[in-house]
Design a protein around this motif. Sequence first.
Motif, PDB file in Angstrom:
ATOM      1  N   GLU A  17       0.818  -1.224   0.000  1.00  7.45           N
ATOM      2  CA  GLU A  17       0.000   0.000   0.000  1.00  7.45           C
ATOM      3  C   GLU A  17       0.849   1.272   0.000  1.00  7.45           C
ATOM      4  O   GLU A  17       0.666   2.142  -0.867  1.00  7.45           O
ATOM      5  CB  GLU A  17      -0.961  -0.004   1.184  1.00  7.45           C
ATOM      6  CG  GLU A  17      -1.903   1.199   1.159  1.00  7.45           C
ATOM      7  CD  GLU A  17      -2.947   1.146   2.262  1.00  7.45           C
ATOM      8  OE1 GLU A  17      -3.913   1.923   2.205  1.00  7.45           O
ATOM      9  OE2 GLU A  17      -2.796   0.314   3.185  1.00  7.45           O
ATOM     10  N   PRO A  18       1.819   1.441   0.938  1.00  5.97           N
ATOM     11  CA  PRO A  18       2.638   2.660   0.892  1.00  5.97           C
ATOM     12  C   PRO A  18       3.524   2.730  -0.355  1.00  5.97           C
ATOM     13  O   PRO A  18       3.821   3.824  -0.843  1.00  5.97           O
ATOM     14  CB  PRO A  18       3.481   2.580   2.175  1.00  5.97           C
ATOM     15  CG  PRO A  18       3.474   1.128   2.556  1.00  5.97           C
ATOM     16  CD  PRO A  18       2.146   0.613   2.107  1.00  5.97           C
ATOM     17  N   LYS A  19       3.910   1.571  -0.863  1.00  2.73           N
ATOM     18  CA  LYS A  19       4.729   1.550  -2.079  1.00  2.73           C
ATOM     19  C   LYS A  19       3.923   2.032  -3.282  1.00  2.73           C
ATOM     20  O   LYS A  19       4.446   2.737  -4.155  1.00  2.73           O
ATOM     21  CB  LYS A  19       5.262   0.139  -2.332  1.00  2.73           C
ATOM     22  CG  LYS A  19       6.262  -0.337  -1.290  1.00  2.73           C
ATOM     23  CD  LYS A  19       6.754  -1.750  -1.590  1.00  2.73           C
ATOM     24  CE  LYS A  19       7.745  -2.219  -0.530  1.00  2.73           C
ATOM     25  NZ  LYS A  19       8.211  -3.604  -0.790  1.00  2.73           N
ATOM     26  N   GLU A  21       1.380   4.112  -3.086  1.00  2.00           N
ATOM     27  CA  GLU A  21       1.189   5.560  -2.903  1.00  2.00           C
ATOM     28  C   GLU A  21       2.418   6.324  -3.367  1.00  2.00           C
ATOM     29  O   GLU A  21       2.306   7.364  -4.037  1.00  2.00           O
ATOM     30  CB  GLU A  21       0.890   5.857  -1.429  1.00  2.00           C
ATOM     31  CG  GLU A  21      -0.478   5.357  -0.974  1.00  2.00           C
ATOM     32  CD  GLU A  21      -0.712   5.597   0.502  1.00  2.00           C
ATOM     33  OE1 GLU A  21       0.216   6.114   1.169  1.00  2.00           O
ATOM     34  OE2 GLU A  21      -1.801   5.270   0.995  1.00  2.00           O
ATOM     35  N   ALA A  22       3.603   5.821  -3.005  1.00  2.00           N
ATOM     36  CA  ALA A  22       4.853   6.463  -3.425  1.00  2.00           C
ATOM     37  C   ALA A  22       5.007   6.412  -4.936  1.00  2.00           C
ATOM     38  O   ALA A  22       5.482   7.365  -5.571  1.00  2.00           O
ATOM     39  CB  ALA A  22       6.043   5.788  -2.746  1.00  2.00           C
ATOM     40  N   GLY A  24       2.547   6.372  -7.104  1.00  2.00           N
ATOM     41  CA  GLY A  24       1.625   7.346  -7.668  1.00  2.00           C
ATOM     42  C   GLY A  24       2.221   8.746  -7.678  1.00  2.00           C
ATOM     43  O   GLY A  24       2.056   9.501  -8.643  1.00  2.00           O
ATOM     44  N   GLU A  25       2.946   9.095  -6.616  1.00  2.00           N
ATOM     45  CA  GLU A  25       3.604  10.403  -6.555  1.00  2.00           C
ATOM     46  C   GLU A  25       4.718  10.490  -7.595  1.00  2.00           C
ATOM     47  O   GLU A  25       4.890  11.520  -8.247  1.00  2.00           O
ATOM     48  CB  GLU A  25       4.160  10.631  -5.149  1.00  2.00           C
ATOM     49  CG  GLU A  25       3.083  10.799  -4.080  1.00  2.00           C
ATOM     50  CD  GLU A  25       3.668  11.001  -2.692  1.00  2.00           C
ATOM     51  OE1 GLU A  25       4.909  11.156  -2.586  1.00  2.00           O
ATOM     52  OE2 GLU A  25       2.890  11.008  -1.714  1.00  2.00           O
ATOM     53  N   TYR A  72      -2.503   2.634 -13.229  1.00  2.00           N
ATOM     54  CA  TYR A  72      -2.279   2.798 -11.785  1.00  2.00           C
ATOM     55  C   TYR A  72      -3.531   2.421 -10.998  1.00  2.00           C
ATOM     56  O   TYR A  72      -3.451   1.723  -9.978  1.00  2.00           O
ATOM     57  CB  TYR A  72      -1.872   4.230 -11.472  1.00  2.00           C
ATOM     58  CG  TYR A  72      -1.639   4.464  -9.994  1.00  2.00           C
ATOM     59  CD1 TYR A  72      -0.465   4.042  -9.385  1.00  2.00           C
ATOM     60  CD2 TYR A  72      -2.623   5.072  -9.207  1.00  2.00           C
ATOM     61  CE1 TYR A  72      -0.257   4.226  -8.021  1.00  2.00           C
ATOM     62  CE2 TYR A  72      -2.421   5.263  -7.850  1.00  2.00           C
ATOM     63  CZ  TYR A  72      -1.234   4.842  -7.265  1.00  2.00           C
ATOM     64  OH  TYR A  72      -1.033   5.023  -5.919  1.00  2.00           O
ATOM     65  N   ASN A  73      -4.683   2.869 -11.457  1.00  2.00           N
ATOM     66  CA  ASN A  73      -5.938   2.547 -10.773  1.00  2.00           C
ATOM     67  C   ASN A  73      -6.175   1.039 -10.736  1.00  2.00           C
ATOM     68  O   ASN A  73      -6.683   0.503  -9.743  1.00  2.00           O
ATOM     69  CB  ASN A  73      -7.118   3.236 -11.458  1.00  2.00           C
ATOM     70  CG  ASN A  73      -7.117   4.739 -11.250  1.00  2.00           C
ATOM     71  OD1 ASN A  73      -6.452   5.245 -10.340  1.00  2.00           O
ATOM     72  ND2 ASN A  73      -7.839   5.463 -12.084  1.00  2.00           N
ATOM     73  N   GLN A  76      -4.053  -0.515  -7.970  1.00  3.55           N
ATOM     74  CA  GLN A  76      -4.675  -0.314  -6.661  1.00  3.55           C
ATOM     75  C   GLN A  76      -5.848  -1.266  -6.461  1.00  3.55           C
ATOM     76  O   GLN A  76      -5.989  -1.885  -5.398  1.00  3.55           O
ATOM     77  CB  GLN A  76      -5.163   1.130  -6.537  1.00  3.55           C
ATOM     78  CG  GLN A  76      -4.077   2.140  -6.203  1.00  3.55           C
ATOM     79  CD  GLN A  76      -4.669   3.472  -5.819  1.00  3.55           C
ATOM     80  OE1 GLN A  76      -5.593   3.965  -6.469  1.00  3.55           O
ATOM     81  NE2 GLN A  76      -4.152   4.090  -4.770  1.00  3.55           N
TER      82      GLN A  76
END
Length: 376
Positions: A17-19, A21-22, A24-25, A72-73, A76
């Motif tokens: 999950e945090p990977k 998010e990173a 996506g940035e 990307y979506n 997720q």
Amino acid sequence: MARIEFGEYKVLLGDLEPKLEALGESLGLGAAREELERLHAMAESEGFWNDAERSQRVTKQIRQLENKIESYNRMQSDREDLLVLCEMAIEEDDDSMLEELTSGYEDLVARMDQARLETLLTGEYDGNNVLMSFHAGAGGTEAQDWCQMLYRMYTRWAERHGYSYKIMDYLEGEEAGLKSADILIEGENAYGFLKGENGVHRLVRVSPFDSNARRHTSFAAVEVIPEITDDSMDVEIRPEDIEMQVYRSSGAGGQHINKTSSAVRLIHKPTGIVVSCQTERSQFQNRDNCMKMLRSKLVEIKEREHLDKLSDIKGVQQKIEWGSQIRNYVFMPYTLVKDTRTGCETSNVNGVMDGDLDKFINSYLTCAATNTWVQK
């Protein structure tokens, strides 16, 4: 036992999950969504479709941004679906879901790695199609056979990644293989992924053309340049600087041979750059393709060398010989493919020759981003 594995996968999916998010940035999704909204508004404006060139360019940008966001979506969504699958399997104690969970997790991680790699493609032309040229080194049939093997390797790579390719020119060897060839590989980020393949490639093997079964060393050069279609680029090509030659096509396996002299070769006299095309039936179409290839080469060389005058540009005169190679391919007495710049290597020669180049491409892009070369 399977219950323990499901628990491990639950932890792994949580760590993703945090990977994500990173990632996506890093992909700049916020800016991508804003740009997509602006382009959609432009496409809906009055008179947008009257300018065919602009509308085609904007439509391509829209498609690329939509693909990036959708990809990307989907990652997720797939992570969430796998997490639900994992919890269901634990709750129902159902071992039959393990295979689906394992393959799904591996596929998700692979797609995340691929997307992360794309964040390294920041060059101006990385998103462009790519023109690849193949040239056999000295050594006659042996070198020409090696040149054809490289040609097959890159076309197989293109097919593996869903890219299309077009043969622009193909000069067969006298006995086997090919002397030279030019292809256009079309697809998003084609140049960005393949730009590190530019250079001399060296092969060591027992020659199938040697009756005494001796070991031979062969060389072939691969030239990689982006296809540049932007007419605003400041490169002037004067008609008097071009010598045009026409000849009969002699395509691979005879499948592109024409009865008439429709193939075109252009020689740019100030630089010595030569481009050829025989893929079209029409001489005019082949000449047009040649002009596009010539323009791409001149723009790329000019920008690479930071030159202001076209007269300062010289055609690349790369020696195809020992000591200049970027990668070694050893078939005998052991099997090894090793990149001299990054140190990346594998013993799976057959896989590499069948187009499995991602390990080397990833290694090159990572070294380029961090400037950590084995050989500078």
